[in-house]
Each structure stands twice: as structure tokens, then as C-alpha cells.
Scaffold this motif. Structure first.
Motif, PDB file in Angstrom:
ATOM      1  N   ALA A  16       0.893  -0.989  -0.426  1.00  0.00           N
ATOM      2  CA  ALA A  16       0.117   0.085   0.306  1.00  0.00           C
ATOM      3  C   ALA A  16       0.944   1.179  -0.210  1.00  0.00           C
ATOM      4  N   HIS A  17       2.267   1.263   0.789  1.00  0.00           N
ATOM      5  CA  HIS A  17       3.039   2.948   0.673  1.00  0.00           C
ATOM      6  C   HIS A  17       3.817   2.351  -0.650  1.00  0.00           C
ATOM      7  N   GLU A  18       3.705   1.741  -1.382  1.00  0.00           N
ATOM      8  CA  GLU A  18       4.333   1.702  -2.252  1.00  0.00           C
ATOM      9  C   GLU A  18       3.567   2.557  -3.485  1.00  0.00           C
ATOM     10  N   PHE A  19       2.363   1.744  -3.801  1.00  0.00           N
ATOM     11  CA  PHE A  19       1.631   2.099  -4.314  1.00  0.00           C
ATOM     12  C   PHE A  19       1.090   3.238  -4.680  1.00  0.00           C
ATOM     13  N   ALA A  20       0.553   4.104  -2.981  1.00  0.00           N
ATOM     14  CA  ALA A  20       0.186   5.285  -3.014  1.00  0.00           C
ATOM     15  C   ALA A  20       1.724   6.137  -2.431  1.00  0.00           C
ATOM     16  N   GLU A  21       3.146   5.966  -2.836  1.00  0.00           N
ATOM     17  CA  GLU A  21       3.660   6.635  -3.333  1.00  0.00           C
ATOM     18  C   GLU A  21       3.761   7.044  -4.827  1.00  0.00           C
ATOM     19  N   LYS A  22       4.417   5.915  -5.321  1.00  0.00           N
ATOM     20  CA  LYS A  22       3.621   5.813  -6.896  1.00  0.00           C
ATOM     21  C   LYS A  22       3.211   5.801  -8.159  1.00  0.00           C
ATOM     22  N   ASP A  23       1.684   5.909  -6.917  1.00  0.00           N
ATOM     23  CA  ASP A  23       0.787   5.736  -7.769  1.00  0.00           C
ATOM     24  C   ASP A  23      -0.079   6.914  -8.163  1.00  0.00           C
ATOM     25  N   LEU A  24      -0.349   7.537  -6.636  1.00  0.00           N
ATOM     26  CA  LEU A  24      -0.947   8.075  -6.120  1.00  0.00           C
ATOM     27  C   LEU A  24      -0.925  10.306  -5.503  1.00  0.00           C
ATOM     28  N   LEU A  25       1.017   9.758  -5.217  1.00  0.00           N
ATOM     29  CA  LEU A  25       0.995  10.965  -4.465  1.00  0.00           C
ATOM     30  C   LEU A  25       1.570  12.590  -5.547  1.00  0.00           C
ATOM     31  N   GLU A  74      -4.874   2.921   6.015  1.00  0.00           N
ATOM     32  CA  GLU A  74      -3.752   3.912   5.706  1.00  0.00           C
ATOM     33  C   GLU A  74      -2.707   4.320   5.521  1.00  0.00           C
ATOM     34  N   GLU A  75      -1.932   3.250   4.934  1.00  0.00           N
ATOM     35  CA  GLU A  75      -0.745   4.353   4.174  1.00  0.00           C
ATOM     36  C   GLU A  75      -1.483   4.920   3.303  1.00  0.00           C
ATOM     37  N   ILE A  76      -2.710   3.975   2.334  1.00  0.00           N
ATOM     38  CA  ILE A  76      -2.501   4.980   1.189  1.00  0.00           C
ATOM     39  C   ILE A  76      -3.868   6.288   1.808  1.00  0.00           C
ATOM     40  N   VAL A  79      -1.389   9.415   2.172  1.00  0.00           N
ATOM     41  CA  VAL A  79      -0.846  10.204   0.619  1.00  0.00           C
ATOM     42  C   VAL A  79      -1.825  10.380   0.130  1.00  0.00           C
ATOM     43  N   ASP A  80      -3.640   9.883  -0.161  1.00  0.00           N
ATOM     44  CA  ASP A  80      -4.212  10.343  -1.150  1.00  0.00           C
ATOM     45  C   ASP A  80      -5.165  10.513   0.114  1.00  0.00           C
ATOM     46  N   ALA A  81      -6.277  11.231   0.685  1.00  0.00           N
ATOM     47  CA  ALA A  81      -7.063  10.696   1.940  1.00  0.00           C
ATOM     48  C   ALA A  81      -8.204  10.868   1.214  1.00  0.00           C
ATOM     49  N   SER A  82      -8.622  11.315   0.381  1.00  0.00           N
ATOM     50  CA  SER A  82      -9.994  10.810  -0.382  1.00  0.00           C
ATOM     51  C   SER A  82     -10.152   9.410  -1.483  1.00  0.00           C
ATOM     52  N   PHE A  83      -8.884   8.939  -1.549  1.00  0.00           N
ATOM     53  CA  PHE A  83      -8.240   7.338  -2.159  1.00  0.00           C
ATOM     54  C   PHE A  83      -8.948   6.536  -0.890  1.00  0.00           C
ATOM     55  N   GLY A  84      -7.871   7.210  -0.078  1.00  0.00           N
ATOM     56  CA  GLY A  84      -8.253   6.695   1.446  1.00  0.00           C
ATOM     57  C   GLY A  84      -9.994   5.758   1.952  1.00  0.00           C
TER      58      GLY A  84
END
Length: 156
Positions: A16-25, A74-76, A79-84
Motif C-alpha cells: 500500500a505504501h509503495e502504491f501510494a507513493e508511486k501511483d497516487l502522490l 492508513e498507508e493510502i 498520501v491521498d485521503a480521498s482515495f483512502g
């Protein structure tokens, strides 16, 4: 009592952390300002089956722990609260309502499997003009009519 995360939980958290950093940030502020939702990213993460973490494998889920699911949200959300929020509504409010219902396994699978893998997005209608978010004060009703239901009421 052991408060260490299991290896599986750590792997979900890392995914989840890697996805958030790469695809959402990238672009998160612009999407937020424009009120845009990254549907392709939602589908991409869905291909991992992560939205079905807390569901049993017999209904198409991953059979993981609820804590693993929480760690992913939490990890998502960092980076992107709306996505979370979309992730949690999809999994908990929509999916949890089905998973915890008395519906037969085949019905649960029919409605949970597509959201588990991001093929569809589940939703949950709560707020009404006269009741706000007070679930006990809701006026919308579903009345069985043969093999169908008739919905009466409104949401906002």
C-alpha cells in the motif's frame, strides 16, 4: 501480548505504501483541487485483490485480517485521503454490509468478488435531508415486490 506486525501484515503495509507513493502522490494536489478521482489507479490497486482483504476466500476475498486492511487504508490515506475514503467505503461500508449479512454465500460472492478486484466500486447511501447521517432517523425504505425491491426515499 505481542504487538509486532506479522510478515503478511508488513507486506500489505509495504504494498500500500509503495502504491501510494508511486501511483497516487504524483498529481494528488491537482486532483484534489479539481475534485477528480483517479479511477485508473483504483482499478490498478484492485488487481491485487486488496479491497477484499477482510473477506473470506469462499466469497472471493483474500481471507486476510481486518488489521491488514486497516494498515493498507492508513498507508493510502497518508498520501491521498480521498482515495483512502473510497477504499474504506468500498470495503467496509459496502462490502462489510454484504459480508456480515445473512445472504447465501453465492450472493455474497456475486457482489463482493467484483469489488475485491477493482472491477466495480461499491457505495453506501446514508445521508438524507431530514436525518443527516443519523441512520436511525432515515426514511428511505426498500419494499420487496416479487423478486425485486422498490426503493422509496431520497439521499443527498
Amino acid at each position: 501480548m505481542n504487538f509486532e506486525l506479522s510478515q503478511d501484515q508488513q507486506q500489505i503495509q509495504q504494498l500500500a505504501h509503495e502504491f501510494a507513493e508511486k501511483d497516487l502522490l504524483p498529481g494528488v494536489i491537482e486532483r484534489d483541487e479539481k475534485a477528480e478521482f483517479p479511477l485508473e489507479a483504483f482499478k490498478k490497486l484492485g488487481k491485487t485483490g486488496i479491497y477484499g482483504l477482510p473477506y473470506s476466500t469462499e466469497v472471493g476475498g483474500l481471507g486476510g485480517s481486518y488489521l491488514s486492511y486497516i494498515l493498507a487504508v492508513e498507508e493510502i490515506s497518508k498520501v491521498d485521503a480521498s482515495f483512502g475514503i473510497a477504499f474504506s467505503v468500498d470495503t467496509s461500508l459496502y462490502g462489510g454490509s454484504i459480508m456480515n449479512s445473512s445472504a447465501p454465500t453465492e450472493i455474497k460472492k456475486k457482489f463482493l468478488a467484483p469489488i475485491t478486484y477493482g472491477e466495480k466500486i461499491g457505495s453506501f447511501g446514508l445521508t438524507e435531508h431530514t436525518a443527516g447521517s443519523d441512520a436511525a432517523g432515515q426514511k428511505t425504505v426498500a419494499t420487496k415486490d416479487g423478486d425485486s425491491y422498490i426503493l422509496n426515499g431520497s439521499k443527498c
